[in-house]
Design an enzyme around this catalytic site. Structure first.
Site, PDB file in Angstrom:
ATOM      1  N   HIS A  86       4.118   1.915  -8.307  1.00 20.59           N
ATOM      2  CA  HIS A  86       3.143   0.829  -8.187  1.00 20.59           C
ATOM      3  C   HIS A  86       2.148   0.887  -9.346  1.00 20.59           C
ATOM      4  CE1 HIS A  86       4.103   1.357  -3.739  1.00 20.59           C
ATOM      5  NE2 HIS A  86       4.338   0.080  -3.922  1.00 20.59           N
ATOM      6  N   ARG A 137       8.724   5.036   1.333  1.00 19.44           N
ATOM      7  CA  ARG A 137       9.465   5.604   2.470  1.00 19.44           C
ATOM      8  C   ARG A 137       9.955   7.026   2.205  1.00 19.44           C
ATOM      9  NH1 ARG A 137      10.910  -0.155   3.222  1.00 19.44           N
ATOM     10  NH2 ARG A 137      10.093  -0.732   5.262  1.00 19.44           N
ATOM     11  N   GLN A 188       8.302  -9.317   7.630  1.00  9.69           N
ATOM     12  CA  GLN A 188       9.505  -8.850   6.944  1.00  9.69           C
ATOM     13  C   GLN A 188      10.130  -7.619   7.591  1.00  9.69           C
ATOM     14  OE1 GLN A 188       7.057  -8.192   3.272  1.00  9.69           O
ATOM     15  NE2 GLN A 188       8.454  -6.502   2.917  1.00  9.69           N
ATOM     16  N   LYS A 216      11.719  -3.384  -9.927  1.00  7.90           N
ATOM     17  CA  LYS A 216      13.178  -3.576  -9.868  1.00  7.90           C
ATOM     18  C   LYS A 216      13.816  -2.688  -8.811  1.00  7.90           C
ATOM     19  CE  LYS A 216      14.158  -4.854 -14.646  1.00  7.90           C
ATOM     20  NZ  LYS A 216      14.935  -4.474 -15.842  1.00  7.90           N
ATOM     21  N   ASP A 225      13.337  -2.816  -5.745  1.00  8.60           N
ATOM     22  CA  ASP A 225      13.778  -3.789  -4.737  1.00  8.60           C
ATOM     23  C   ASP A 225      14.426  -4.959  -5.487  1.00  8.60           C
ATOM     24  OD1 ASP A 225      12.731  -2.611  -2.202  1.00  8.60           O
ATOM     25  OD2 ASP A 225      10.871  -2.727  -3.324  1.00  8.60           O
ATOM     26  N   GLY A 284       0.810  -1.213   0.000  1.00 10.88           N
ATOM     27  CA  GLY A 284       0.000   0.000   0.000  1.00 10.88           C
ATOM     28  C   GLY A 284       0.842   1.259   0.000  1.00 10.88           C
TER      29      GLY A 284
HETATM   30  O1  PAF Z   1       7.765  -4.906  -2.093  1.00  2.69           O
HETATM   31  C1  PAF Z   1       6.838  -4.955  -1.255  1.00  2.69           C
HETATM   32  O2  PAF Z   1       5.991  -4.063  -1.186  1.00  2.69           O
HETATM   33  C2  PAF Z   1       6.764  -6.137  -0.305  1.00  2.69           C
HETATM   34  O3  PAF Z   1       8.020  -6.585   0.060  1.00  2.69           O
HETATM   35  C3  PAF Z   1       5.909  -7.298  -0.858  1.00  2.69           C
HETATM   36  C4  PAF Z   1       6.518  -7.902  -2.106  1.00  2.69           C
HETATM   37  C5  PAF Z   1       4.502  -6.805  -1.158  1.00  2.69           C
HETATM   38  C6  PAF Z   1       5.821  -8.413   0.202  1.00  2.69           C
HETATM   39  O4  PAF Z   1       5.258  -7.957   1.377  1.00  2.69           O
END
Ligand code: PAF
Length: 275
Positions: A33, A184, A57, A145, A147, A27
């Site tokens: 996104h 962030r 995570q 990409k 991440d 979100g």
């Molecule tokens: O990249 C993200 O937003 C998160 O790491 C993911 C892939 C949705 C997993 O929680």
């Protein structure tokens, strides 16, 4: 857009959905996104976005609690992007009991780069992504990409566990000044926001040096880290790695990516550029 809060509801809706394309998110959606959602449309019949801030995570002391939850605004953006289904479970739906089984990436992926500074992070990511794959059973899934290491961990999980899912990496979307879009970035003060594009500029210089034939990768990494440190950043790493497995390259090797992570004030930013 149909919104599903339960696994049963999503599964029932996807029975007649044709080829399913999944875009998992936490979100607080930005243009990066939305670009993935738009790209997803070309790969199947039904685009399914997910919003779930995955506690597994985050390390203790990280930003799980303060991670921005902007559900209404996210829904408007997803609707405008033509997303068909949104899966937005709460924690009880995803973790009705403490998660006992986990997906553990191999040590060379789990402990390097991001993994060194965020131990357990990729185990949390791989576990929730595996759960989302089991829940939605997509034919295709997209990840940014931005991440880069996460994308690699997921690709390897899919290969090693024989999941019948095509993984597609979406290009990083940047602000006009070069800063990679990230949920962030909202933590940055106005002054930090002005400074933040230095991270992209620094790795761009490393990429250019490699392209012009500089084989001193360790020297380039050190110089980039020193430049960041000299301007008030606390760099975790600037690393030149092989694109395919993020292992150390030998001099003059091609197919590289430059990855960086650094703190600006209390915000930790990551970025990368393929050479
Ligand atoms: O990249 C993200 O937003 C998160 O790491 C993911 C892939 C949705 C997993 O929680």
């Amino acid at each position: 857009m149909h919104i599903h809060e339960t696994i049963a509801g999503l599964r029932a809706a996807l029975k007649s959905a044709g080829r399913v394309v999944l875009v998992p998110t936490m979100g607080n959606l930005h243009e990066g996104h939305i670009a993935l959602m738009t790209q997803a449309r070309d790969h199947g019949d039904s685009v399914v976005a997910t919003i779930f801030v995955n506690r597994l995570q985050f390390r203790p002391g990280e930003d799980f609690e303060k991670y921005p939850r902007t559900f209404q605004a996210d829904c408007e953006k997803l609707t405008a992007a033509g997303v068909d289904h949104l899966f937005a479970p709460d924690e009880r739906e995803m973790y009705p009991r403490p998660q006992g089984y986990h997906v553990v990436p191999p040590a060379e992926q789990d402990n390097a780069l991001e993994g060194e500074f965020r131990p357990g992070h990729f185990q949390g990511v791989a576990t929730v992504v595996m759960k989302l794959f089991q829940i939605a059973q997509p034919d295709v899934a997209l990840f940014g990409k931005k991440d880069y290491q996460q994308l690699m961990v997921i690709r390897n999980m899919v290969t090693d566990l024989n999941l019948p899912i095509e993984i597609i990496g979406g290009e990083t979307v940047r602000a006009p000044d070069g800063l990679a879009l990230s949920s962030r970035n909202g933590y940055l003060s106005a002054q930090e926001r002005m400074e933040a594009p230095r991270l992209a500029r620094t790795i761009t210089k490393v990429v250019e040096a490699i392209r012009t034939g500089n084989p001193d990768f360790i020297g380039l990494e050190r110089q980039a880290m020193a430049e960041l440190a000299a301007t008030g950043w606390v760099p975790d790493y600037v690393a030149i790695r092989k694109k395919l497995d993020l292992q150390l390259p030998s001099a003059h090797e091609s197919g590289l990516v430059v990855l960086a992570a650094a703190r600006l004030g209390s915000t930790r930013l990551i970025d990368n550029l393929e050479v």
